[in-house]
Design an enzyme around this catalytic site. Structure first.
Site, PDB file in Angstrom:
ATOM      1  N   HIS A  19       4.124   2.165  -8.095  1.00  0.00           N
ATOM      2  CA  HIS A  19       3.183   0.333  -7.933  1.00  0.00           C
ATOM      3  C   HIS A  19       2.442   0.978  -9.352  1.00  0.00           C
ATOM      4  O   HIS A  19       2.051  -0.456 -10.417  1.00  0.00           O
ATOM      5  CB  HIS A  19       2.001   0.691  -7.127  1.00  0.00           C
ATOM      6  N   GLY A  30       0.860  -1.376   0.074  1.00  0.00           N
ATOM      7  CA  GLY A  30      -0.392   0.317  -0.082  1.00  0.00           C
ATOM      8  C   GLY A  30       0.804   1.222  -0.324  1.00  0.00           C
ATOM      9  O   GLY A  30       1.543   1.353  -0.881  1.00  0.00           O
TER      10      GLY A  30
END
Ligand code: PAF
Length: 296
Positions: free
Chosen positions: A37, A31
């Protein structure tokens, strides 16, 4: 995009896709997502029919005194990034879903987990290998995507996939950098303005060594020295090492194989890692095929 929190729900969603022969891509994360990402998710979305992203801050890969409790989180922003980059399913398990009471089986990586970060984070790669193996079993992806910034992690995972015959194709995606060269990392959020500026030395040094390598410098000690010159403003260097890119063993003398120059430094209390891969040409290594060291 579907959001699921349990293994049962995830499996129920993925089963029909798998039955239809769809290719499933997987991006495991902790996260606080950034464009690094995003690049992994985009690659998966481009190559696969469905992309699963997991967000799970894995307690078992943090050592005592590390930043587990303060690890940055922003689920709303993460969900938006996942949506924008082509995620099909977002998997958000709780700790008890991954490590139910009585959990006691681990994946123990071998020598590849010992040098570099492994020297300073005992148990870290055991925690990473265990959770990644579990996530691979849960998601059963055809392809999984990892960032090159965590170079040793990618080497440990590729080895685990081979050693345990896991039917997953591992793709390593090049590090995404800010315009000033700093590698994107969730932990960059810890840096204040001064530390953020001083952090630039890390990437500058590594990229200068890579430029020297590309210009023909082959002496390991000189390449390390070039990188070290730019590290004057970091608070401390935990390691700066030139290693064989597959065995992670230190290289000395002339570099005659694909190598990785890897570093971990502290700036303003934050530990940052980065690396560059140095690949001699096929002519130098005596090979007449083009190598793709980033894919297995
Ligand atoms: O690179 C990370 O974010 C983590 O190490 C991973 C692969 C998601 C395992 O927890």
């Amino acid at each position: 995009m579907r959001v699921v929190r349990t293994i049962a729900d995830l499996r129920a969603l993925l089963r029909p896709l798998r039955d239809e022969g769809k290719r499933i891509g997987f991006v495991p994360t902790m996260g606080f997502l950034h464009d690094g990402h995003g690049a992994l998710i985009r690659q998966s979305a481009a190559r696969c029919d469905a992309t699963v992203v997991s967000i799970f801050v894995n307690p078992n890969q943090f050592g005592p005194g590390e930043d587990l409790a303060s690890y940055p989180r922003d689920l709303e922003r993460d969900q938006n990034l996942c949506l924008e980059t082509g995620t099909t399913v977002l998997f958000l398990p709780e700790v008890a879903e991954i490590y139910p009471t009585g959990f006691q089986t681990h994946v123990e990586p071998g020598r590849l987990a010992e040098p570099l970060c492994g020297q300073f984070r005992p148990g870290h790669f055991r925690g990473v290998a265990t959770v990644v193996a579990k996530l691979f079993n849960i998601v059963q992806p055809d392809v999984a995507f990892f960032g090159q910034k965590d170079f040793q992690q990618t080497v440990v995972i590729r080895r685990m996939v081979r050693d345990l015959n896991l039917p997953v194709d591992v793709v390593v995606v090049p590090t995404i950098r800010e315009t000033d060269g700093v590698a994107l990392s969730s932990r960059n959020t810890y840096l204040d303005e001064d530390a953020r500026k001083r952090a630039q030395g890390l990437s500058h040094g590594l990229l200068a060594a890579k430029a020297a390598f590309d210009a023909g410098e082959r002496q390991a000690a000189k390449l390390v020295e070039i990188a070290r010159r730019s590290l004057a403003d970091v608070d401390s260097i935990q390691y700066l090492e030139l290693v064989d890119a597959q065995a992670l063993e230190p290289l000395a003398g002339a570099v005659d194989r694909t190598a990785a120059l890897c570093a971990a430094v502290f700036v303003g209390g934050t530990r940052l890692i980065d690396n560059v891969v140095l690949a001699p040409s096929a002519v130098e290594t005596g090979l007449n095929v083009s190598l793709s060291p980033q894919r297995v």
